[in-house]
Design an enzyme around this catalytic site. Sequence first.
Site, PDB file in Angstrom:
ATOM      1  N   THR B 147       0.833  -1.208   0.000  1.00  0.00           N
ATOM      2  CA  THR B 147       0.000   0.000   0.000  1.00  0.00           C
ATOM      3  C   THR B 147       0.867   1.258   0.000  1.00  0.00           C
ATOM      4  OG1 THR B 147      -1.405   1.362   1.435  1.00  0.00           O
ATOM      5  CG2 THR B 147      -0.228  -0.413   2.499  1.00  0.00           C
ATOM      6  N   SER B 182      -1.210   2.985  10.489  1.00  0.00           N
ATOM      7  CA  SER B 182      -2.138   2.136  11.255  1.00  0.00           C
ATOM      8  C   SER B 182      -1.474   0.774  11.431  1.00  0.00           C
ATOM      9  CB  SER B 182      -3.469   1.956  10.522  1.00  0.00           C
ATOM     10  OG  SER B 182      -3.301   1.065   9.424  1.00  0.00           O
ATOM     11  N   TYR B 184      -2.618  -1.936  10.429  1.00  0.00           N
ATOM     12  CA  TYR B 184      -2.728  -2.583   9.115  1.00  0.00           C
ATOM     13  C   TYR B 184      -1.597  -2.130   8.196  1.00  0.00           C
ATOM     14  CZ  TYR B 184      -3.803  -2.309   4.190  1.00  0.00           C
ATOM     15  OH  TYR B 184      -3.690  -2.344   2.831  1.00  0.00           O
ATOM     16  N   HIS B 185      -1.413  -0.816   8.056  1.00  0.00           N
ATOM     17  CA  HIS B 185      -0.360  -0.324   7.163  1.00  0.00           C
ATOM     18  C   HIS B 185       1.015  -0.821   7.622  1.00  0.00           C
ATOM     19  CE1 HIS B 185      -3.559   2.710   6.166  1.00  0.00           C
ATOM     20  NE2 HIS B 185      -3.108   2.462   4.952  1.00  0.00           N
ATOM     21  N   LYS B 188       1.769  -4.291   6.387  1.00  0.00           N
ATOM     22  CA  LYS B 188       2.213  -4.316   4.986  1.00  0.00           C
ATOM     23  C   LYS B 188       3.699  -3.950   4.892  1.00  0.00           C
ATOM     24  CE  LYS B 188      -1.680  -5.061   2.558  1.00  0.00           C
ATOM     25  NZ  LYS B 188      -1.838  -6.136   1.547  1.00  0.00           N
TER      26      LYS B 188
END
Lengths: 427, 427
Positions: B147, B182, B184-185, B188
């Site tokens: 991302t 975050s 989530y980020h 990644k």
Amino acid sequence: MSRGSVVVLGVDGYLGWATALHLSAHGHQVLGIDSLVRRRWDRECGTRSLIPIRSMPQRIKLWQKLTGRTIAWQRLDLCNAAAVTEMVRQVRPAALIHFAEQRSAPFSMIDRPHAVMTQVNNLVGTLNLLFALRDHAPNAHLIKLGTMGEYGTPNIDIEEGFLTISHNGRQDRLPFPMQPGSFYHLSKLHDSHNIQFAGRVWGLRATDLHQGVVYGSQTDEVAIHPGLATRFDYDAIWGTVLNRFCVQAALGLPLTVYGKGGQTRGFLDIRDTVACVRLALDNPPAQGEYRVFNQFTEQFSVKALAGKVREARAAHGLETEIVHLANPRVEREAHYYNAKHQKLLDLGLQPHLLGDTLIESVIELVQRYAGRVDPVELEQPNVDWRRGGTAGWTKPLPRPVVVMSGARRERRAAAAERLRAGIDQRR
Amino acid sequence: MSRGSVVVLGVDGYLGWATALHLSAHGHQVLGIDSLVRRRWDRECGTRSLIPIRSMPQRIKLWQKLTGRTIAWQRLDLCNAAAVTEMVRQVRPAALIHFAEQRSAPFSMIDRPHAVMTQVNNLVGTLNLLFALRDHAPNAHLIKLGTMGEYGTPNIDIEEGFLTISHNGRQDRLPFPMQPGSFYHLSKLHDSHNIQFAGRVWGLRATDLHQGVVYGSQTDEVAIHPGLATRFDYDAIWGTVLNRFCVQAALGLPLTVYGKGGQTRGFLDIRDTVACVRLALDNPPAQGEYRVFNQFTEQFSVKALAGKVREARAAHGLETEIVHLANPRVEREAHYYNAKHQKLLDLGLQPHLLGDTLIESVIELVQRYAGRVDPVELEQPNVDWRRGGTAGWTKPLPRPVVVMSGARRERRAAAAERLRAGIDQRR
């Protein structure tokens, strides 16, 4: 003097125990936490500390008897979120020193289960801690043991965590670009990013100690009594390189350098580790601040380090052989390396630089426990970065590092035989 | 033309399904893999795709009936290492497109269990895959969905993965410094580091697609038949911002901008997502190479995006209100942003730039399914970066995002009432 209590996570480990004693000696109220998993991993790998270490209750009792100081002790796994939360909620510590991670690069490279376990264990433990701090001790100072290995070996000077970058006419102070060299080192980088983020969104404060390779075993406190010894690892999985060289030198065995030996790293004496942690503790960052200290005192190539051990022995008329083994790791063997390490000096660190005396004292210590040396552990590195880990460097097995078995005991006896023969030849 | 088979991991998702169809239409032999966990997370969150989607077997059967092309399908969780290894061993794919991760930033910020699950799920799945490739398909091309959020919002131009840095008279090409926003980020970013390392030590080859925010739902293939629809999320957990604005516009509701709306990001049409993946697939990197493509076509601030939706509506004489909500995220709301995205253009990408026609077509699509809109989902973001997630933004709860309950149904009915009243007023 009343200070807030300090939690030492990973208190049963090489540095955790020495740190707990040092902080206790300096008047801090210490709670030691450990899951004791390191002792289980020893059983899995067939390894053990060269210096015998006592159980946690025995050590703490002895410390109290000798000094009158109390270290509280709780067995707890950081991956148990409920227990971590409850501990932080009850203790509301002023600071936490976080050593409680799987800390061996070779162990993480054995195979998939060990790589996954290392990253999950280290990340989840740290995440559990961060959430517990957010909810129950948002002002606590988290002192996290990271590693210089997060940086890798870039062709530019390594700064302390951040770098001001100019690009296309604009400028920003950004996290230093990282290139870790094993699944273990990667886990520490992942932690660093998670902790930095927690600082930004929750206002937590943290010091990330990017530590070099530690050597030695005798801090002022550990040295008080043999029963206070901290572990001393020399095998290819858990041992750090200088400690291994000292064991090899003590037994008159060749020092084994991986590859060309031009690999350069930062090093420090265990006495400086405990002093650095205390300095970070006594000089906390601002609320919301994430800072990085490069925690080492000198940089050496592995080859130069072997040379230093050889010189120290030569001063006593002893000859030491240096052999180069095929490098089990994937790393540059000749490279630029210039890592800054100013911030802890600015806080008052008085480094114990590596000299012949230290090397001699470690070798003497080793000689005291020479009967406990497992010669198999000194033969060859047993984990290869490309193929994973097997005792014999052969094809990958489901569980390559094996608990002592009958076959292994036979190999061990044969290796001991070769070792004795070798020592005889050299003398 | 015989090509090696391509595995699409996460084939049941928004982009996974559209990509599988696109690659199948272009003659690739596709195996779709998914654990179907996304449908379970929908049940947990009380969310659902605006456009009804069929089961995997139904979709695949329909695709075959309409086009004569076969997509193989296997239900498999990437966290099941044995199953992943066996799949890779049997298929020996030429390439793998890896969408199979928890992909919502708000979902990862709900609470500790969601943060931990996101990082463990994403890291372990990717590690399992890397080890399986090392052992059974070392020449396969791993195309990993990353991302643009890994970069954060630095004050310098964002390059594609790497940056040549000059420092104290020396120079190196290093990974671009990352500041994800975050858990989530962060997951990644952790993946990116692990994959890059696997390339270095095992010689695997990988393309890391640092993707922007995707909008739209109609690729050439999806559009063939309603039964081939891919999911379309508009809620505050799973929905991407432009899709949410289109739903709000379609219902005559105000567009909700978080904070000042100066947050600038890269965006792309779902038709460009599938084209980018195909271009990466058709132009693989060298063995051992880890490369990064920034996968987006235009950058907009959230405020500008809302303005574009308003303009598209104004062209039809419709008025659209824009409201600013307190920002639930911790992020810069006014910042420099200039991210490069040249490499996919160089490979031949023909971008579908955002125009009124696309906005109108999405709004029309939404109007077709307006009866399925859950008004509660459009009211307020329900996860706060500082405090975690609760439906009501109140104190943290053990399981804040709740499965539809009686109370929630009542709130939903009340909100629907307010919504109808609102729409009536606006018309």
